[in-house]
Design a protein around this motif. Structure first.
Motif, PDB file in Angstrom:
ATOM      1  N   GLN A 171       0.710  -0.908  -0.400  1.00 22.27           N
ATOM      2  CA  GLN A 171      -0.347   0.018  -0.295  1.00 22.27           C
ATOM      3  C   GLN A 171       1.001   1.030   0.244  1.00 22.27           C
ATOM      4  OE1 GLN A 171      -2.703   0.781   3.550  1.00 22.27           O
ATOM      5  NE2 GLN A 171      -3.614   1.911   2.118  1.00 22.27           N
ATOM      6  N   GLU A 188      -5.220  -3.866  -3.985  1.00 23.02           N
ATOM      7  CA  GLU A 188      -4.749  -2.430  -4.470  1.00 23.02           C
ATOM      8  C   GLU A 188      -5.467  -1.177  -3.964  1.00 23.02           C
ATOM      9  OE1 GLU A 188      -7.836  -4.040  -8.240  1.00 23.02           O
ATOM     10  OE2 GLU A 188      -9.286  -3.853  -7.195  1.00 23.02           O
ATOM     11  N   LEU A 189      -5.189  -0.240  -4.311  1.00 22.36           N
ATOM     12  CA  LEU A 189      -6.058   0.619  -3.795  1.00 22.36           C
ATOM     13  C   LEU A 189      -7.244   1.028  -4.341  1.00 22.36           C
ATOM     14  CD1 LEU A 189      -2.906   3.655  -4.284  1.00 22.36           C
ATOM     15  CD2 LEU A 189      -2.784   2.059  -2.123  1.00 22.36           C
ATOM     16  N   PRO A 222      -6.979  -0.496   1.559  1.00 20.22           N
ATOM     17  CA  PRO A 222      -7.287  -1.019   0.409  1.00 20.22           C
ATOM     18  C   PRO A 222      -8.044  -1.974   0.244  1.00 20.22           C
ATOM     19  CG  PRO A 222      -4.612  -2.081   0.881  1.00 20.22           C
ATOM     20  CD  PRO A 222      -5.207  -1.174   2.360  1.00 20.22           C
TER      21      PRO A 222
END
Length: 531
Positions: free
Chosen positions: A258, A391-392, A401
């Protein structure tokens, strides 16, 4: 605020790395921890994980996205948010993994990571309190102890496993993992020995080590291809902390990728989609997410278990008094007592499943134990093929995330978890344990032994994480690798990652011990390169 080295994350690896880097007094080190100090007494009481997991003061309280492999369920993913990281809230279980795990890393091109390479760092870290062995360390900061007291139930399970054809193994950390026995624990005198207690407590007086709590890293500062420091939110204020030599990310399998992505290091298209200007295109950041998924068969028993030993205020008070006066009894108990590293197929070279035998049972730990006397024979696949990603969700460092574990996505993983459940049921039906079991509570009569599809569906409906996320900044030389064998981020100078995220393949068993080894090893490499 300027230091030679800035270490992000005071968890299992970060505490070891920061302590070793500051040991000589030659370099200044800042250790940044997003959580607070480890002053909560429940952190130090072994059974305190019941109080610290699910507590936002000590747990990040992540939650996965809906997962097809779990029939659409999302599940909690506890991670430590306090000095010591997850070693302060975990179940105290110490498992190095198999020698073949690390030899496999080396065979992928990661020089210096074979079993013979990492064993000295395992030994350097530990102070083993059991029988002497050339494979065990005796004067390291981390106290590792045999289980302090056995239980009849676990003794019967071990004996039944032997009677079912599995061997007994007195030390699964010796290089030969296969067999059944009691867990080894990160415990000192009846109390938890977290990485913070092991490494930071002795280092607190060093003038060259600054431990900064409630300091959440917003991003790494990267200038002309080099990491020069970090921006961290320290108690509500953004501050720039410079690193003259290196920044070392030890924020864990969720935090490290992250932070890299927030800093512009990751898949360029994904970063662009959330409004982040790319600094270095590394598509593997956040990929290769691996975890151990546990199925939890539960059995009712006539033997005494924690369920009935704490079913009144009086009993709880007596247990508390015993702990206060002698540091013994149920409050010193780890998350599991018995273990087994077994093969689902004799043709396998090494064990592929692990058991956690727990003398209590619950639908959810936060809900408290069942009203009946019961035990859990948790089983997991040690080397899953399935890999997920994270994933963000935005370019805001405060936003968690999205975590996609992708459990049970391959046929091998599905067959292995079903075979593990079948072995758990087989052992439960073998004497002497069978004499003390009155009923199988889960999966239960509705799932017939040998019914593959029903057993797999039960695993999908009921299985949960056993808290071992790894692999999201993997070490290697392929196009998905994030760090090289010296844990340097590809294409960025002065930046390394050192935690569970660098594992190219998850280790066979609990991951705290390998993370501490990684912290020891990165410090050694950094100091070698500095000299």
């Amino acid at each position: 605020m300027e230091f030679d080295y800035v270490v992000i994350g005071a968890g299992s690896a970060g505490c070891a790395a920061a302590a070793r880097l500051s040991e000589s007094g030659k370099y200044t080190v800042a250790l940044l921890e997003a959580g607070g100090k480890d002053t909560n007494p429940w952190i130090h009481i072994p059974v305190g994980y019941f109080k610290t997991m699910g507590n936002p003061k000590t747990d990040w309280m992540y939650h996965t996205e809906s997962d097809p492999g779990l029939n659409g369920r999302g599940i909690p993913w506890p991670r430590g948010k306090v000095l010591g990281g997850s070693s302060s809230i975990n179940g105290l279980l110490y498992v190095r993994g198999q020698a073949e795990d690390f030899d496999g890393w080396r065979q992928l091109g990661n020089e210096g990571w074979g079993w013979d390479d990492v064993l000295p760092f395992f030994k350097k870290a530990e102070s083993w309190q059991g029988e002497g062995s050339e494979d065990r360390g005796t004067d390291g900061p981390l106290t590792v102890s045999p289980t302090r007291a056995g239980r009849d139930l676990v003794d019967h399970w071990i004996e039944s496993a032997v009677n079912a054809g599995y061997k007994k193994n007195p030390d699964y950390n010796s290089g030969d993992q296969e067999g059944v026995g009691y867990f080894q624990l990160t415990q000192r005198g009846g109390l938890r020995c977290s990485s913070a207690k092991a490494y930071l407590k002795p280092a607190r007086g060093r003038k060259n080590l600054d431990v900064i709590t409630r300091a959440q890293t917003e991003k790494v500062i990267i200038e002309e291809g080099r990491a020069t420091g970090v921006i961290a939110n320290v108690r509500g204020t953004s501050k720039t902390i410079k690193a003259r030599k290196e920044v070392i990310l030890c924020a864990g399998a969720i935090g490290s990728p992250q932070i890299l992505m927030l800093s512009g290091v990751g898949d360029a298209e994904h970063l662009k989609s959330v409004g982040i200007a790319g600094v270095k295109h590394l598509p593997g950041v956040g990929k290769n997410l691996q975890d151990h998924l546990q199925a939890r068969p539960v059995f009712k028993t006539t033997l005494s278990t924690i369920n009935v030993e704490i079913d009144s205020m009086f009993k709880q008070a007596m247990i508390g008094l015993r702990f206060l006066t002698t540091q013994s009894g149920p409050m010193t108990m780890a998350a599991s007592l018995g273990t087994g590293f077994l093969k689902t197929d004799e043709r396998l070279a090494t064990p592929d499943i692990q058991f956690h035998i727990q003398p209590f049972s619950a639908d959810k730990p936060a809900d408290g134990p069942h009203k009946f006397s019961g035990f859990t024979a948790s089983v997991l696949q040690m080397r899953p093929e399935s890999a997920g990603h994270l994933e963000l969700t935005s370019n805001n460092w405060r936003d968690y995330p999205a975590i996609h574990p992708n459990y049970l996505a391959t046929e091998t993983d599905q067959r292995t978890i079903v075979a593990g459940i079948e072995i758990a049921r087989k052992i439960s039906r073998t004497n002497p344990l069978a004499e003390f079991i009155t009923e199988e509570h889960a999966p239960g009569e509705g799932v017939a032994m040998g019914d593959y599809e029903a057993t797999l569906n039960w695993a999908r409906e009921a299985s949960v994480t056993i808290y071992h996320p790894t692999g999201t900044c993997k070490m290697g030389k392929d196009d998905q690798a994030v760090v090289d064998p010296r844990l340097r981020v590809h294409g960025i100078e002065g930046l390394r990652v050192a935690d569970a995220s660098i594992m190219p393949i998850i280790t066979s068993g609990n991951t705290n011990a390998p993370c501490i080894m990684i912290g020891e090893k990165v410090a050694s490499m950094v100091l070698e390169d500095a000299n």
